[in-house]
Every structure is written in structure tokens, then in C-alpha cells.
Scaffold this motif. Structure first.
Motif, short mmCIF file in Angstrom:
data_model
loop_
_atom_site.label_atom_id
_atom_site.label_comp_id
_atom_site.label_asym_id
_atom_site.label_seq_id
_atom_site.Cartn_x
_atom_site.Cartn_y
_atom_site.Cartn_z
N LEU A 227 7.15 39.96 -2.81
CA LEU A 227 8.56 39.57 -2.86
C LEU A 227 9.35 40.63 -2.12
N LYS A 228 10.36 40.19 -1.37
CA LYS A 228 11.22 41.13 -0.65
C LYS A 228 12.66 40.77 -0.92
N TYR A 229 13.45 41.79 -1.27
CA TYR A 229 14.87 41.58 -1.52
C TYR A 229 15.68 42.01 -0.31
N TYR A 230 16.62 41.17 0.10
CA TYR A 230 17.54 41.47 1.19
C TYR A 230 18.96 41.55 0.63
N THR A 231 19.67 42.60 0.97
CA THR A 231 21.07 42.71 0.55
C THR A 231 21.87 41.60 1.21
N ALA A 232 23.12 41.43 0.81
CA ALA A 232 23.96 40.38 1.38
C ALA A 232 24.06 40.51 2.90
N ALA A 233 24.28 41.72 3.38
CA ALA A 233 24.42 41.93 4.83
C ALA A 233 23.11 41.61 5.55
N GLU A 234 21.99 42.07 4.99
CA GLU A 234 20.69 41.79 5.60
C GLU A 234 20.39 40.29 5.56
N ALA A 235 20.73 39.64 4.44
CA ALA A 235 20.46 38.21 4.27
C ALA A 235 21.29 37.38 5.24
N GLN A 236 22.54 37.75 5.43
CA GLN A 236 23.40 37.01 6.37
C GLN A 236 22.81 37.07 7.77
N THR A 237 22.29 38.24 8.15
CA THR A 237 21.72 38.41 9.47
C THR A 237 20.41 37.64 9.62
N ARG A 238 19.55 37.74 8.63
CA ARG A 238 18.21 37.13 8.73
C ARG A 238 18.19 35.64 8.42
N PHE A 239 18.94 35.21 7.38
CA PHE A 239 18.84 33.83 6.91
C PHE A 239 20.10 33.00 7.16
N GLY A 240 21.17 33.61 7.62
CA GLY A 240 22.39 32.88 7.93
C GLY A 240 23.45 33.00 6.85
N ALA A 241 24.56 32.33 7.09
CA ALA A 241 25.72 32.39 6.19
C ALA A 241 25.41 31.78 4.83
N GLY A 242 26.19 32.20 3.83
CA GLY A 242 26.06 31.63 2.50
C GLY A 242 25.17 32.40 1.55
N ASN A 243 24.74 33.58 1.95
CA ASN A 243 23.86 34.38 1.10
C ASN A 243 24.61 35.63 0.63
N LEU A 244 25.75 35.41 -0.01
CA LEU A 244 26.65 36.51 -0.35
C LEU A 244 26.15 37.42 -1.46
N ASN A 245 25.10 37.03 -2.16
CA ASN A 245 24.54 37.90 -3.20
C ASN A 245 23.10 38.31 -2.86
N GLY A 246 22.75 38.15 -1.60
CA GLY A 246 21.42 38.55 -1.16
C GLY A 246 20.40 37.44 -1.28
N VAL A 247 19.17 37.78 -0.87
CA VAL A 247 18.07 36.83 -0.85
C VAL A 247 16.81 37.50 -1.39
N ILE A 248 16.06 36.75 -2.17
CA ILE A 248 14.70 37.15 -2.54
C ILE A 248 13.77 36.26 -1.73
N GLN A 249 12.98 36.89 -0.88
CA GLN A 249 12.03 36.15 -0.07
C GLN A 249 10.66 36.22 -0.73
N VAL A 250 10.07 35.06 -0.95
CA VAL A 250 8.73 34.96 -1.54
C VAL A 250 7.74 34.80 -0.39
N ILE A 251 6.81 35.72 -0.31
CA ILE A 251 5.76 35.63 0.70
C ILE A 251 4.52 35.10 0.01
N MET A 252 4.08 33.93 0.42
CA MET A 252 2.94 33.27 -0.22
C MET A 252 1.63 33.84 0.32
N THR A 253 0.58 33.78 -0.52
CA THR A 253 -0.74 34.21 -0.06
C THR A 253 -1.27 33.18 0.94
N LYS A 254 -1.99 33.67 1.89
CA LYS A 254 -2.57 32.78 2.91
C LYS A 254 -3.86 32.18 2.35
N PRO A 255 -4.05 30.86 2.55
CA PRO A 255 -5.25 30.19 2.01
C PRO A 255 -6.52 30.67 2.68
#
Length: 140
Positions: free
Chosen positions: A112-140
Motif C-alpha cells: 500500500l502506498k499513501y500519497y498526500t493531497a498534492a502528490e495525489a493531484q499530480t499523479r491521479f488528477g483532481a478531486g483527491n483533496l485528502n490524498g490517495v491510498i494506492q493498493v498494489i496487487m500481487t502479480k499472479p
């Protein structure tokens, strides 16, 4: 000879001061610094939780802190303060908010990776004002 010794003394003192300030980290004996924005599979195993919400709640509860529109600079201050939840992405796909983590199992997650609001806006786009938790799934 005495003249040289006086000039060399400040250099020795300065070198000692720099070495003392560097502390044990410069000796190479300390453990590497952990990234507080990442939860690894090993971390998840140690917690022994069944879902990702419990993992985050136990290891980094600050990732789940909700803010209100007023604290992130709402344009309409007369409107009631609405809570803004952290958003969740699997890899780069938006899947919901923090409640979604309760439906995701630990066994299929690599990290799991947490992105702050500023990082999330840059990486995932607008509307992520409280940040993002990115779930990285295991590869099959």
C-alpha cells in the motif's frame, strides 16, 4: 612549529564537531530509514488483519483522517463542512474511498502506498483533496 599547531587546532576541532554531528548514521551501522508512506506485504503479515482497512487503521491511522472542505479551502464557506475521505486506487484505477478497503483482502496485496493531497493531484488528477491510498496487487 608552535605557529602551525595553533592554525591546525581549529581544523581538528571543526572535524571533530562535524563527526559528532553526523552521529551513528554515518558509520553505516544504523538500519535504513523506513518510508512512512508505504506498507509492505511483510508489514501486513505482522499485523494479522483480514482486510486492508484494518491494516491501515493499525499501522497508519493518520492516512484515514478525514478533513472537511473548510480545512482544504472551500470556496463556499456558508455551506456545511462536508468530510473529505481519502480515495483508494488499485494500481491506477479509482475504486472508492476508505470504506472500500474493508472489502479488500490482505492475501492479494503486495503493498500500500499513501500519497498526500498534492502528490495525489499530480499523479491521479483532481478531486483527491485528502490524498490517495494506492493498493498494489500481487502479480499472479
Amino acid at each position: 612549529m608552535l605557529r602551525f599547531a595553533r592554525r591546525g587546532l581549529p581544523v581538528v576541532i571543526l572535524a571533530s564537531f562535524v563527526a559528532a554531528c553526523a552521529g551513528p548514521a554515518s558509520s553505516g551501522s544504523s538500519a535504513p530509514r523506513r518510508d512512512s508512506s508505504v506498507i509492505t506485504a511483510e508489514d501486513m503479515t505482522r499485523v494479522q488483519a483480514t482486510n486492508l482497512y484494518d491494516v491501515v487503521h493499525r499501522l497508519h491511522p493518520e492516512w484515514l483522517n478525514q478533513r472537511t472542505a473548510a480545512t482544504v479551502g472551500s470556496l463556499n464557506s456558508a455551506a456545511p463542512a462536508q468530510p473529505i475521505d481519502v480515495q483508494v486506487f488499485i494500481d491506477s484505477q479509482h475504486i472508492g474511498n476508505s470504506e472500500t478497503l474493508k472489502q479488500l483482502v490482505v492475501s492479494t496485496t503486495s503493498s500500500l502506498k499513501y500519497y498526500t493531497a498534492a502528490e495525489a493531484q499530480t499523479r491521479f488528477g483532481a478531486g483527491n483533496l485528502n490524498g490517495v491510498i494506492q493498493v498494489i496487487m500481487t502479480k499472479p
